[in-house]
Design a protein around this motif. Structure first.
Motif, PDB file in Angstrom:
ATOM      1  N   THR A   3       6.082  -2.469 -21.058  1.00 21.16           N
ATOM      2  CA  THR A   3       6.935  -3.405 -20.235  1.00 21.16           C
ATOM      3  C   THR A   3       6.548  -3.558 -18.838  1.00 21.16           C
ATOM      4  O   THR A   3       6.201  -2.892 -18.161  1.00 21.16           O
ATOM      5  N   GLU A   4       6.337  -4.854 -18.179  1.00 19.32           N
ATOM      6  CA  GLU A   4       6.108  -5.367 -17.269  1.00 19.32           C
ATOM      7  C   GLU A   4       7.001  -5.681 -16.194  1.00 19.32           C
ATOM      8  O   GLU A   4       8.178  -6.506 -16.238  1.00 19.32           O
ATOM      9  N   TRP A   5       7.110  -5.084 -14.750  1.00 18.91           N
ATOM     10  CA  TRP A   5       8.013  -5.259 -13.626  1.00 18.91           C
ATOM     11  C   TRP A   5       7.196  -6.126 -12.823  1.00 18.91           C
ATOM     12  O   TRP A   5       5.939  -6.108 -12.731  1.00 18.91           O
ATOM     13  N   LYS A   6       7.820  -7.248 -12.256  1.00 18.17           N
ATOM     14  CA  LYS A   6       7.455  -8.000 -11.354  1.00 18.17           C
ATOM     15  C   LYS A   6       8.326  -7.510 -10.061  1.00 18.17           C
ATOM     16  O   LYS A   6       9.577  -7.552  -9.964  1.00 18.17           O
ATOM     17  N   LEU A   7       7.582  -7.372  -9.076  1.00 20.37           N
ATOM     18  CA  LEU A   7       8.092  -7.084  -7.843  1.00 20.37           C
ATOM     19  C   LEU A   7       8.005  -7.888  -6.634  1.00 20.37           C
ATOM     20  O   LEU A   7       6.714  -8.592  -6.403  1.00 20.37           O
ATOM     21  N   PHE A   8       9.026  -8.123  -5.924  1.00 21.49           N
ATOM     22  CA  PHE A   8       8.974  -9.212  -4.908  1.00 21.49           C
ATOM     23  C   PHE A   8       9.240  -8.609  -3.554  1.00 21.49           C
ATOM     24  O   PHE A   8       9.675  -7.498  -3.349  1.00 21.49           O
ATOM     25  N   ALA A   9       8.425  -9.340  -2.572  1.00 21.52           N
ATOM     26  CA  ALA A   9       8.820  -9.194  -1.053  1.00 21.52           C
ATOM     27  C   ALA A   9       8.312  -7.975  -0.865  1.00 21.52           C
ATOM     28  O   ALA A   9       7.120  -7.477  -1.283  1.00 21.52           O
ATOM     29  N   ASP A  10       8.853  -6.969  -0.001  1.00 23.48           N
ATOM     30  CA  ASP A  10       8.276  -5.855   0.306  1.00 23.48           C
ATOM     31  C   ASP A  10       8.363  -4.761  -0.587  1.00 23.48           C
ATOM     32  O   ASP A  10       7.443  -3.565  -0.456  1.00 23.48           O
ATOM     33  N   LEU A  11       8.821  -4.942  -1.715  1.00 26.02           N
ATOM     34  CA  LEU A  11       8.925  -3.919  -2.980  1.00 26.02           C
ATOM     35  C   LEU A  11       7.560  -3.871  -3.425  1.00 26.02           C
ATOM     36  O   LEU A  11       6.701  -2.950  -3.779  1.00 26.02           O
ATOM     37  N   ALA A  12       6.955  -5.190  -3.412  1.00 32.13           N
ATOM     38  CA  ALA A  12       5.201  -5.096  -3.903  1.00 32.13           C
ATOM     39  C   ALA A  12       4.505  -4.514  -3.156  1.00 32.13           C
ATOM     40  O   ALA A  12       3.263  -4.101  -3.598  1.00 32.13           O
ATOM     41  N   GLU A  13       4.542  -4.705  -1.653  1.00 34.35           N
ATOM     42  CA  GLU A  13       3.972  -4.141  -0.616  1.00 34.35           C
ATOM     43  C   GLU A  13       3.884  -2.527  -0.926  1.00 34.35           C
ATOM     44  O   GLU A  13       2.930  -1.908  -0.796  1.00 34.35           O
ATOM     45  N   HIS A  14       5.314  -1.997  -1.037  1.00 35.55           N
ATOM     46  CA  HIS A  14       5.287  -0.610  -0.866  1.00 35.55           C
ATOM     47  C   HIS A  14       4.730  -0.296  -2.590  1.00 35.55           C
ATOM     48  O   HIS A  14       4.040   1.050  -2.818  1.00 35.55           O
ATOM     49  N   ALA A  15       4.851  -0.930  -3.465  1.00 34.09           N
ATOM     50  CA  ALA A  15       4.054  -0.385  -4.973  1.00 34.09           C
ATOM     51  C   ALA A  15       2.476  -0.585  -5.074  1.00 34.09           C
ATOM     52  O   ALA A  15       1.825  -0.156  -5.878  1.00 34.09           O
ATOM     53  N   GLY A  16       2.245  -1.426  -3.935  1.00 33.81           N
ATOM     54  CA  GLY A  16       0.706  -1.834  -4.075  1.00 33.81           C
ATOM     55  C   GLY A  16       0.332  -3.114  -5.030  1.00 33.81           C
ATOM     56  O   GLY A  16      -0.712  -3.185  -5.097  1.00 33.81           O
ATOM     57  N   ASP A  17       1.314  -3.498  -5.732  1.00 34.44           N
ATOM     58  CA  ASP A  17       0.954  -4.619  -6.518  1.00 34.44           C
ATOM     59  C   ASP A  17       2.452  -5.311  -7.057  1.00 34.44           C
ATOM     60  O   ASP A  17       3.362  -4.714  -6.669  1.00 34.44           O
ATOM     61  N   LYS A  18       1.961  -6.518  -7.273  1.00 32.79           N
ATOM     62  CA  LYS A  18       3.397  -7.385  -7.718  1.00 32.79           C
ATOM     63  C   LYS A  18       3.878  -7.064  -9.228  1.00 32.79           C
ATOM     64  O   LYS A  18       4.885  -7.705  -9.425  1.00 32.79           O
ATOM     65  N   HIS A  19       2.687  -6.671 -10.009  1.00 33.49           N
ATOM     66  CA  HIS A  19       2.949  -6.431 -11.248  1.00 33.49           C
ATOM     67  C   HIS A  19       2.766  -4.995 -11.662  1.00 33.49           C
ATOM     68  O   HIS A  19       1.280  -4.739 -11.574  1.00 33.49           O
ATOM     69  N   VAL A  20       3.666  -4.235 -12.238  1.00 33.56           N
ATOM     70  CA  VAL A  20       3.375  -3.166 -12.538  1.00 33.56           C
ATOM     71  C   VAL A  20       4.002  -2.684 -14.106  1.00 33.56           C
ATOM     72  O   VAL A  20       5.143  -3.122 -14.307  1.00 33.56           O
TER      73      VAL A  20
END
Length: 94
Positions: A3-20
């Motif tokens: 399953t793929e997560w899309k992360l937005f705003a600062d969550l993508a920054e914290h995770a290091g990617d917009k798609h995990v």
């Protein structure tokens, strides 16, 4: 199938990617997928979880564009093949 997560705003920054991509698949729950995400990208844990490990009230969780916390069974919503999950932090504006 993962399953793929899309992360937005600062969550993508914290995770290091917009798609995990996580190991959760059809039959698992959104909560399972969220646990996989936090385990894989611990830097976002403080942004999305309380000290007790619960989802922060201001975080929105979407499955295929639908807010699971409002229109489905919350974090117990069961995943189906090909689902796309998304996490949105609180949005402020003015």
């Amino acid at each position: 199938m993962p399953t793929e997560w899309k992360l937005f705003a600062d969550l993508a920054e914290h995770a290091g990617d917009k798609h995990v991509t996580v190991d959760a698949s059809a039959g698992d729950t959104v909560d399972d997928a969220l646990s996989d995400l936090v385990d894989d990208r611990p830097a976002i844990a403080d942004r999305v979880l309380t000290d007790d490990g619960d989802l922060r009230s201001q975080i929105n969780v979407l499955r295929n564009g639908t807010n699971v916390l409002v229109e489905e069974d919350g974090l117990e919503t069961e995943l189906e093949e090909g689902d796309e999950l998304a996490l949105f932090p609180p949005v402020s504006g003015g």
